[in-house]
Scaffold this motif. Structure first.
Motif, short mmCIF file in Angstrom:
data_model
loop_
_atom_site.label_atom_id
_atom_site.label_comp_id
_atom_site.label_asym_id
_atom_site.label_seq_id
_atom_site.Cartn_x
_atom_site.Cartn_y
_atom_site.Cartn_z
N UNK A 226 -1.69 -8.67 2.46
CA UNK A 226 -0.99 -8.06 1.41
C UNK A 226 -1.28 -6.76 0.93
N UNK A 227 -2.68 -6.24 1.03
CA UNK A 227 -2.99 -5.10 0.68
C UNK A 227 -2.51 -4.04 1.50
N UNK A 228 -2.52 -4.45 2.96
CA UNK A 228 -1.86 -3.45 4.01
C UNK A 228 -0.48 -3.38 3.85
N UNK A 229 0.23 -4.20 3.36
CA UNK A 229 1.68 -4.25 2.81
C UNK A 229 1.77 -3.29 2.13
N UNK A 230 1.13 -3.36 0.91
CA UNK A 230 1.29 -2.15 -0.04
C UNK A 230 1.18 -0.79 0.61
N UNK A 231 -0.01 -0.83 1.31
CA UNK A 231 -0.15 0.68 1.81
C UNK A 231 0.96 1.21 2.86
N UNK A 232 1.61 0.38 3.55
CA UNK A 232 2.63 0.49 4.10
C UNK A 232 3.86 0.90 3.42
N UNK A 233 3.95 -0.04 2.29
CA UNK A 233 5.41 0.34 1.58
C UNK A 233 5.17 1.78 0.96
N UNK A 234 3.99 2.32 0.53
CA UNK A 234 3.83 3.60 0.13
C UNK A 234 4.14 4.62 1.00
N UNK A 235 3.71 4.20 2.58
CA UNK A 235 4.22 5.12 3.41
C UNK A 235 5.70 5.33 3.71
N UNK A 236 6.30 4.16 3.57
CA UNK A 236 7.81 4.24 3.71
C UNK A 236 8.39 5.39 2.67
N UNK A 237 7.93 5.10 1.45
CA UNK A 237 8.40 6.13 0.35
C UNK A 237 8.02 7.48 0.74
N UNK A 238 6.58 7.50 1.16
CA UNK A 238 6.48 9.12 1.54
C UNK A 238 7.27 9.64 2.65
N UNK A 239 7.58 8.87 3.72
CA UNK A 239 8.31 9.32 4.62
C UNK A 239 9.76 9.91 4.13
N UNK A 240 10.39 8.77 3.47
CA UNK A 240 11.65 9.29 3.02
C UNK A 240 11.58 10.28 1.95
N UNK A 241 10.58 10.48 1.16
CA UNK A 241 10.45 11.92 0.28
C UNK A 241 10.29 13.03 1.07
#
Length: 578
Positions: A226-241
């Protein structure tokens, strides 16, 4: 290499590296915590290879000479044939992707149906959940074909994936996050701008950020997955931004800003997720007054100051923690570009914290100086300038003006950057201070036989020489361009001006501004000392006036044309009376 070695080498050949078609290229990077590698051959298949190889080897040992060479080829061919007999992965094309999406939709619907039908009996829907998870893993292969992203949108798969972000089983939601992270990988997006645009549009239309934030709210970071899930979620946001910077304000409004602030101030040990949160926060605040205002309204300035106060007397323990500290300082500097946040910074005792950091001589000192520069510059910095003098900030700033600390050089901070911030702070105070506080500032220049003026003039000649050398190089380049028949357009002139600023022109302009301000202060001692050193070292009043006129023309920090015009006139008048 003898036959034995050749055959022993063969089985490893079967353990294929993840190919681009199999989704390995996009998601197999060691650095991406959530990237999943596709498996090569199974252990059973490898064992079969080894047995076959061993059998053939035992039969071939007695062979010699040409026979051996001929049979080597046969053995190789046989093993090659065995490889070819392995079921090949289906090629990734439009029809296979459509088929995959259809299977995904069916399994998603089946799982949903069984969950509604048997809500209290997990055994009934568990198998469908595993099937759903499997097809989501298979869909990683689509990330290798951004040209086919339009199929995800046309066949409604994006909508279905977003729906699964709120699935009761967090493992399914995390699997979707992993997939989205791979689909939005910035390198992949740039491979097919058209496909990327379609995907990002569909994600934003489906309120992707709000759904991702809601999912993060329920994840438990004590669980590694779940911690990795949060990291990957932030990666999605960074990619889109990164692909579409304009979405930052919208993302911040959809609960992201609030979640980031909450996570940054959470009493948890420092980890990669906290570092990533600081990075995303700094990205959201870049060149965006809407997000800066939002952070201010959420008491974000206080959160940033509280987090930074840790580094007042202690250096970061690791390079990662230092990076987080720098991200938070960058976020604070961005916020201070907005006038309303300057008041919040003042009320939150930000000046006192930065002043303490300057005195403590820790790693945070360089960034604290940058924050003070942002807080005091321009007419919006008036209150902060007065408060800085009241908290005895002059005692802190002038020793830094007199000598660039050796520690700054050791930490890799350029001397020019340090001197630029210090000169900018003094110039801001000369511009903004009134009455008693202004007198206290000017008195600093008369102390110890005007040693501050001597240092000012030393810096003047140092930067004047650097700029003159840059001007010579630029003039040479211009001359060559004219000889080649090239046209010097406005963009080229702008580039040359930026190079001059980079060479030290901006610091020189600040130094000259301080020179003309103190010379016009009415304290004859200061004016005499400035002119005395100028004459002694072959300087020129004309050069100073020229630099000040150029500075006045390039003023860009005024909110209105009236203000800019008044400020230009004030600077030109100071230069004329110099």
């Amino acid at each position: 290499m003898d036959v034995g070695e050749l055959l022993n080498y063969q089985p490893d050949r079967g353990a294929k590296r993840p190919r681009e078609e199999d989704g390995g290229a996009a998601g197999g990077d060691d650095d991406s915590r959530g990237g999943k590698q596709q498996k090569g051959l199974s252990s059973r298949e490898l064992a079969r290879h080894r047995e076959a190889a061993a059998g053939i080897e035992s039969r071939t040992e007695p062979w010699e000479g040409d026979e051996q060479t001929g049979d080597k080829k046969k053995i190789l061919e046989k093993l090659m044939d065995q490889d070819e007999e392995e079921p090949e992965a289906e090629p990734v094309d439009e029809s296979s992707v459509k088929k995959m999406i259809l299977t995904f939709e069916k399994r998603s619907y089946k799982n949903q149906e069984l969950r509604i039908k048997f809500p209290d009996n997990p055994e009934k829907f568990m198998e469908s959940e595993l099937d759903l998870n499997d097809i989501i893993q298979e869909m990683h292969v689509i990330a290798t074909m951004p040209d086919l992203y339009h199929l995800l949108v046309e066949l409604n798969a994006v909508h279905s994936l977003l729906g699964l972000l709120s699935h009761e089983n967090t493992d399914v939601a995390i699997a979707v996050v992993d997939l989205l992270q791979e689909l939005t990988d910035i390198d992949t997006l740039h491979e097919s701008e058209e496909g990327a645009e379609v995907l990002i549009d569909a994600l934003l239309e489906g309120q992707v950020v709000a759904l991702l934030v809601q999912n993060m709210e329920r994840l438990d970071e004590q669980v590694k997955e779940e911690s990795d899930g949060i990291y990957n979620t932030l990666a999605i946001i960074e990619n889109m931004a990164e692909f579409r910077p304009g979405l930052c304000a919208e993302a911040a409004q959809q609960g992201l800003m609030q979640w980031l602030l909450k996570r940054i101030k959470a009493k948890m040990p420092f980890d990669a997720n906290k570092l990533y949160c600081s990075e995303i926060l700094a990205i959201l605040l870049q060149n965006n007054d809407n997000t800066r205002e939002l952070l201010g309204e959420m008491d974000g300035i206080d959160v940033l100051l509280q987090q930074l106060s840790v580094f007042k007397r202690h250096n970061p323990n690791t390079a990662e923690e230092q990076e987080m500290m720098e991200n938070l300082f960058d976020a604070l500097c961005s916020c201070l570009m907005l006038a309303s946040n300057r008041d919040r910074f003042l009320k939150g005792e930000g000046l006192q914290l930065m002043n303490l950091m300057l005195r403590e001589k820790k790693m945070s000192r360089t960034s604290a100086l940058k924050v003070l520069d942002h807080a005091m510059i321009g007419p919006e910095g008036l209150d902060n300038c007065h408060k800085f003098v009241d908290i005895l900030g002059l005692r802190t700033i002038f020793p830094l003006f007199m000598k660039t600390p050796k520690k700054m050089k050791k930490t890799g901070v350029p001397e020019k950057e340090h001197e630029e911030h210090v000169c900018s702070i003094i110039a801001s105070m000369l511009r903004n201070l009134k009455s008693q506080q202004r007198t206290r500032l000017l008195n600093k220049f008369t102390e110890n036989d005007c040693e501050k003026v001597d240092r000012l003039m030393e810096l003047h000649f140092k930067y004047l020489e650097a700029v003159q050398q840059a001007d010579k190089r630029i003039e040479g380049e211009k001359h060559e361009m004219v000889q080649r028949g090239e046209i010097l357009d406005d963009s080229m002139e702008d580039e040359f001006y930026l190079r001059r600023l980079d060479a030290g022109l901006f610091v020189l302009q600040l130094i000259c501004y301080i020179m003309v301000e103190i010379s016009n202060s009415g304290i004859s001692q200061l004016q005499q000392r400035v002119h005395q050193i100028l004459n002694l070292r072959g300087g020129s009043v004309k050069v100073v006036r020229h630099i000040m006129r150029e500075y006045a023309e390039s003023l860009g920090d005024g909110k209105t044309e009236e203000f800019k015009e008044a400020e230009r006139k004030r600077i030109v008048d100071l230069a004329e009376n110099f």
